[in-house]
Design a protein around this motif. Structure first.
Motif, short mmCIF file in Angstrom:
data_model
loop_
_atom_site.label_atom_id
_atom_site.label_comp_id
_atom_site.label_asym_id
_atom_site.label_seq_id
_atom_site.Cartn_x
_atom_site.Cartn_y
_atom_site.Cartn_z
N GLY A 1 36.06 43.10 50.32
CA GLY A 1 35.21 42.81 51.46
C GLY A 1 35.71 41.61 52.26
N TYR A 2 36.19 40.63 51.53
CA TYR A 2 36.77 39.43 52.17
C TYR A 2 37.92 39.82 53.09
CZ TYR A 2 39.60 35.08 52.06
OH TYR A 2 40.36 33.99 52.36
N LEU A 3 38.82 40.66 52.59
CA LEU A 3 39.93 41.11 53.41
C LEU A 3 39.43 41.89 54.62
CD1 LEU A 3 42.71 42.24 50.87
CD2 LEU A 3 42.40 40.01 51.97
N ASP A 4 38.45 42.73 54.40
CA ASP A 4 37.89 43.50 55.52
C ASP A 4 37.29 42.56 56.57
OD1 ASP A 4 38.63 45.96 54.57
OD2 ASP A 4 36.69 46.37 53.60
N ALA A 5 36.59 41.55 56.10
CA ALA A 5 35.99 40.59 57.04
C ALA A 5 37.07 39.89 57.86
CB ALA A 5 35.13 39.58 56.29
N LEU A 6 38.13 39.51 57.18
CA LEU A 6 39.23 38.85 57.89
C LEU A 6 39.83 39.79 58.93
CD1 LEU A 6 40.91 36.95 54.91
CD2 LEU A 6 39.75 35.91 56.88
N ARG A 7 40.01 41.05 58.53
CA ARG A 7 40.57 42.01 59.49
C ARG A 7 39.65 42.17 60.69
NH1 ARG A 7 41.28 45.16 54.83
NH2 ARG A 7 43.36 44.78 53.96
N ALA A 8 38.36 42.18 60.42
CA ALA A 8 37.40 42.33 61.52
C ALA A 8 37.46 41.14 62.47
CB ALA A 8 35.98 42.47 60.94
N ARG A 9 37.56 39.95 61.89
CA ARG A 9 37.63 38.77 62.75
C ARG A 9 38.95 38.74 63.53
NH1 ARG A 9 34.06 37.69 65.02
NH2 ARG A 9 34.55 35.54 65.46
N ARG A 10 40.03 39.13 62.87
CA ARG A 10 41.31 39.21 63.59
C ARG A 10 41.18 40.15 64.79
NH1 ARG A 10 46.14 37.57 60.36
NH2 ARG A 10 47.38 39.09 61.55
N ALA A 11 40.50 41.27 64.58
CA ALA A 11 40.33 42.21 65.68
C ALA A 11 39.54 41.56 66.82
CB ALA A 11 39.64 43.47 65.19
#
Lengths: 474, 474, 474
Positions: free
Chosen positions: C228-238
């Motif tokens: 989930g942490y990685l997903d959150a980071l990906r979302a913020r990068r987007a």
């Protein structure tokens, strides 16, 4: 050869013209020599110097190590042996042997210092070659016989305002007492001492336990306990202050500092006295004592000089045959940022403390030294030292540290020498290099000429005087 | 473009005038090339060179790694693949692809070497651009077809007095035998070998155990024991000396040395042969063998060259696809002071030993290398190497090491190259930089013109000849 | 003082003439500012600047740390205290105090930046001295009251083509939304953001666990697991990409990278969230996340900037009283070759990845940075940073890295500043230094004038634009 007025100044004619003007201001300033290794007895007794070889070659390990590096043993140059094995004693023979290898020094500061000493101190302008060795020897020897070439006369001619020698706490300071009696020494005097306690701090120093016992005797304090040891050190510091000292000096293998609590320090001290300390204990104790000495400085005002980074007696055969301080030391990589943190945490922001940092590792200039000196009130950068005490490095020092630390976090030039006759030329070299550096800043439109003029005199005279507390109440 | 007479000389007109005079003395000196990687078969067979791309680009990892750094794969430049995957084979295509990226080399030594090679070796003064790629290719190709451009003719035209190649102890030295038979090789010859035993010393070398077995076969000595291994190495050194070698060369990850007793060394050796050695064992064995080779040098007179500090095959993908020596190595921090202590304790003061130290880490110049070379009879400093073999670093090398080591503890320029046609320009660059450095010393009044004139020829010719024992009895 | 047209250009008249021509090409280029710390609200709100002291002195830790180094406490210069202890609030008092210590900055880049800002931004040519402090203050204050000196007007006058600010993933990017709404921001806009995730990556960051929880809220993703942490980071990068970001930025104590498998990474992450991570865990997690971010970059195209090597809050007392980012950081030795190997093994040869490496340790230039950048497709060298962002180091950077990496593996100048008004002079300094360096190459006949002319514009404009993906589809 006579000294060119443009010696060491930048080669570009426009920059050189500015540098000449700046040097004209700095060159004539009196010499402040806040750290060095001249024997105080030299000035206390004021006897004539020995022959040229014994004065200029035998004690100068810059010279004997270079010849050693080309296979010429120190014994053939008169360097005394540890076990009494005979060494060359004829000054003229030593001198000729040295002259035969004079070409080895091309491009070195030794070449510059010695040639300028011949010319400016002794008025000898004959270029040294194997063919002229005897002539130069005779000319210098003739000068040395004249009363104007006695130490005190030269001191005055050299325009030395103050010269600090360096003594161990075990030293009775008799030479300094004689100087004081003659009006040359004592607080505010022309010749003062420096408190250098390595031989009673470094458990790896030959005879440390005996030295600590002697410290107690000299100080009249029982050093059987750590508390007594600290008291004895305080007492000797007080005696040094009374003999004019304004600074202490500490030669450590590393810059490590450590703030032990008193119990831990006492345990280490006892382990050392019982001969049980290992290398890590010795390092910890040295590191702790730097913090302890900083604490004492807050009380007695001594500037704390730190000279880290020498691997002592790296050339073991040289050490075995000729002992210490004959050219067998080599630098090693020196870390400051983490090493100094305990000291800086304790006192780094206290402007009452002055710590002058030296280095043998120029690859710390922009990464560690300049950022530290430019960020802590207690820190000043000492002049490049020993292997780095040379025109090229003095220039690189300014190029490297000025941008983060400015000029006013540096402590001015320090000659650090035993070679009394070379003191003027060493300071002159630094002044010429600083003039050249400032001239470039002016020529690149980074500084006005007025500011450069003020700065060049600050670096030569006002700054060392202030940082080392000469002429201000400590 | 034709070479400017002032190429690389200092820009200040006054200094440049002095530098021109000094370069006029050094430039025409014969070339002494005491260390390099030219294939001896090239000169033994004296066949015409291949096409321009295969001669000048494909084998030059300075070139292919720069294109790799911009995303151009080595296979597209003809670099052979490990597994036989097809790579570009058309010389002209490779050449054009290279020319398209020629701007990447602005300010690099590769640019200088290649452009000067075009102009001075091949007489091609057309500036290389994407548009002129074919023209330059055709002109160079036309030259390569002429007999005057065969290797031996160029060797003579280049005024190479002696060229040392580098071979493994496993090499049968057949090319050198052919050269000797033709009057080109053997002791005192024009082409000699160098003893490079890494593949039988470094347990981490692929196939070390097999190599050691082969060493026994080649030497006719059983290498099943450590004593036999040493005997085999001694036998191969003797064979190399007979083929003209005056030096050995050692490429190690670090400069570490270690003096193990024979039993310990034998235990390590056995562990290695049984495949049980770990990284620490391999490092210890390499370190010990340096001391062992120094000992052998005292007997057979080979100069010991040490090249430490490369992380081999750092670019693992490049190694996997194209193998070793294609540009995937990177330097790392190299420590000398503590690492060399065991070797120096044993033999550092013995002037019969000559150790030439190289570095990929210029941040050891003033801290470690110059103080060591200026303090031990056995040590000389080799020229800046590989990534550091460039005008700016050659200049910084003199600026950094001269003050502590002088000129005469340096060993002269070493081209260290496989690129035969670039040998003259590489030496020329070093001579120009040295002329410029000496000219500055003269212009700053630190050295007389006469001394500079003598020194510049010493550096170009006399010093490498002497240090590497060409033209003196070993 | 008005700016000399020859500011910072080489002093030799011949070289200076070439440098002038080159600078004439580079100087007028638009500014690409791909990394810095300007507050985006400044441009979003476009309010008038505060008084001269609050604009130019209080937030500039280059200035306050230099005064601290001479015993002037930051509180007396208006630096806010952590605990609300009152600090100096009167702008004029701060300004006078600063002017009293202006001489400390001689030879520093701060002096250059501030003096040029006075002159070129505010048209104030009165030299700052203690005596002129009020006059300069009043003149600058008068300018700041004029509408032409509002942030957006200056932005246009400064010819800034694109300015990247730096935000945390926790930032809601509201200022950037406002900028986009005004036609100033968003992808391809004039003001864009940069993804700087240190506060959710570095477990040693104060409040990391809370930050990670907040990350989940901001991203709308549960960060209770590593996935989930990685997903959150990906979302913020987007979200950052949508706000115009073309790069991420990572400030780490070291350059260490590590490719953990997902299970190991998840275990570390959980240990961190439960407050059980030690220093080694934190280092491993940071190292691993760099590889993870490189992997994300291959998907979303963000250029990965790495800023390693600062010891944060070295001055602990300063940190305790005034918090972070007030001048208490110090560099330490930084290793790249072994540290980056895991990242480079994974993606170093992939030209789709762009990693821009910065350093505070110039003693890695020739040993590590240039060989790495000259051998891996993914690597570019960022401009000298922070303590090294100065004329002398910019010059040494080119002298050091060009020979192994060329010009085209460098990423162009980065001002890295919060001091909006100093942006033009900072870029101007770099352009002048590059012009001077290239002029020397021309004067030494190493490069044609045409090539130098193309290169100087590449360095000033085209290269940063290309490397940081402004004006090309990511």
């Amino acid at each position: 050869m006579p000294t060119s007025p443009d010696l060491l100044l930048p080669t570009d004619p426009g920059v050189r013209a500015i540098a000449r003007e700046l040097y004209a201001l700095a060159g004539p300033q009196p010499i402040i020599s806040p750290h060095g290794h001249v024997d105080p007895a030299l000035l206390a007794e004021d006897r004539p110097f020995p022959d040229p070889a014994r004065l200029l070659i035998v004690p100068d390990h810059y010279l004997t190590r270079m010849l050693l590096s080309q296979g010429v043993p120190p014994a053939t140059l008169g360097v005394p042996s540890v076990d009494g094995t005979p060494v060359e004693t004829d000054g003229r023979t030593i001198w000729r042997r040295f002259a035969d290898h004079w070409h080895l020094f091309r491009g070195t500061p030794s070449r510059l210092w010695l040639e300028r000493t011949f010319s400016e101190v002794f008025g000898v302008d004959t270029a040294l070659t194997p063919a002229t060795a005897d002539a130069v020897y005779d000319e210098v020897a003739a000068r040395l016989a004249e009363p104007e070439f006695r130490p005190r006369a030269l001191f005055t001619r050299f325009r030395i305002e103050v010269l600090a020698t360096t003594e161990s706490p075990l030293d009775d300071l008799a030479a300094h007492a004689k100087l004081a009696a003659d009006g040359w020494g004592g607080p505010g005097g022309r010749v003062v001492t420096t408190f250098r306690p390595d031989n009673v701090v470094d458990m790896e120093f030959d005879g440390w336990a005996d030295n600590v016992a002697r410290l107690g005797e000299v100080a009249g304090v029982d050093t059987g306990t750590y508390a007594g040891y600290l008291d004895a050190l305080r007492a000797r510091r007080a005696a040094f202050v009374a003999a004019g000292a304004t600074s202490s000096d500490h030669g450590h293998p590393t810059a490590r500092t450590l703030a032990l609590d008193a119990d831990e320090a006492a345990r280490l001290y006892d382990r050392g006295r019982r001969g049980l300390a290992d290398a890590a204990d010795a390092e910890a104790f040295r590191a702790h004592m730097l913090v302890e000495f900083a604490r004492m400085s807050l009380d007695d005002g001594l500037v704390l000089q730190l000279h880290p980074g020498a691997v002592r007696n790296h050339n073991r055969k040289l050490y075995a045959t000729h002992g210490r301080d004959v050219g067998g030391d080599v630098p090693h990589a020196t870390e400051y940022v983490h090493a100094l943190a305990p000291l800086l945490d304790a006192y780094g922001n206290d402007p009452r403390l002055r710590v002058v940092l030296y280095t043998l590792d120029e690859y710390t200039f922009t990464r560690e030294l300049a950022p530290l000196a430019g960020g802590y009130a207690a820190l000043y950068l000492g002049a490049p030292w020993w292997f780095l005490d040379s025109p090229e490095v003095l220039r690189r020092f300014r190029e490297a540290v000025t941008e983060s630390a400015g000029f006013y976090n540096t402590a001015g030039f320090v000659d650090d020498t035993r070679a009394f006759c070379s003191i003027p030329v060493r300071h002159d070299v630094a002044r010429r290099i600083d003039a050249g550096f400032l001239a470039r800043l002016v020529a690149e439109h980074r500084l006005s000429e007025d500011e450069a003029a003020e700065t060049v005199v600050d670096l030569a005279y006002r700054l060392p005087k202030k940082v080392f507390k000469f002429g201000e109440s400590a």
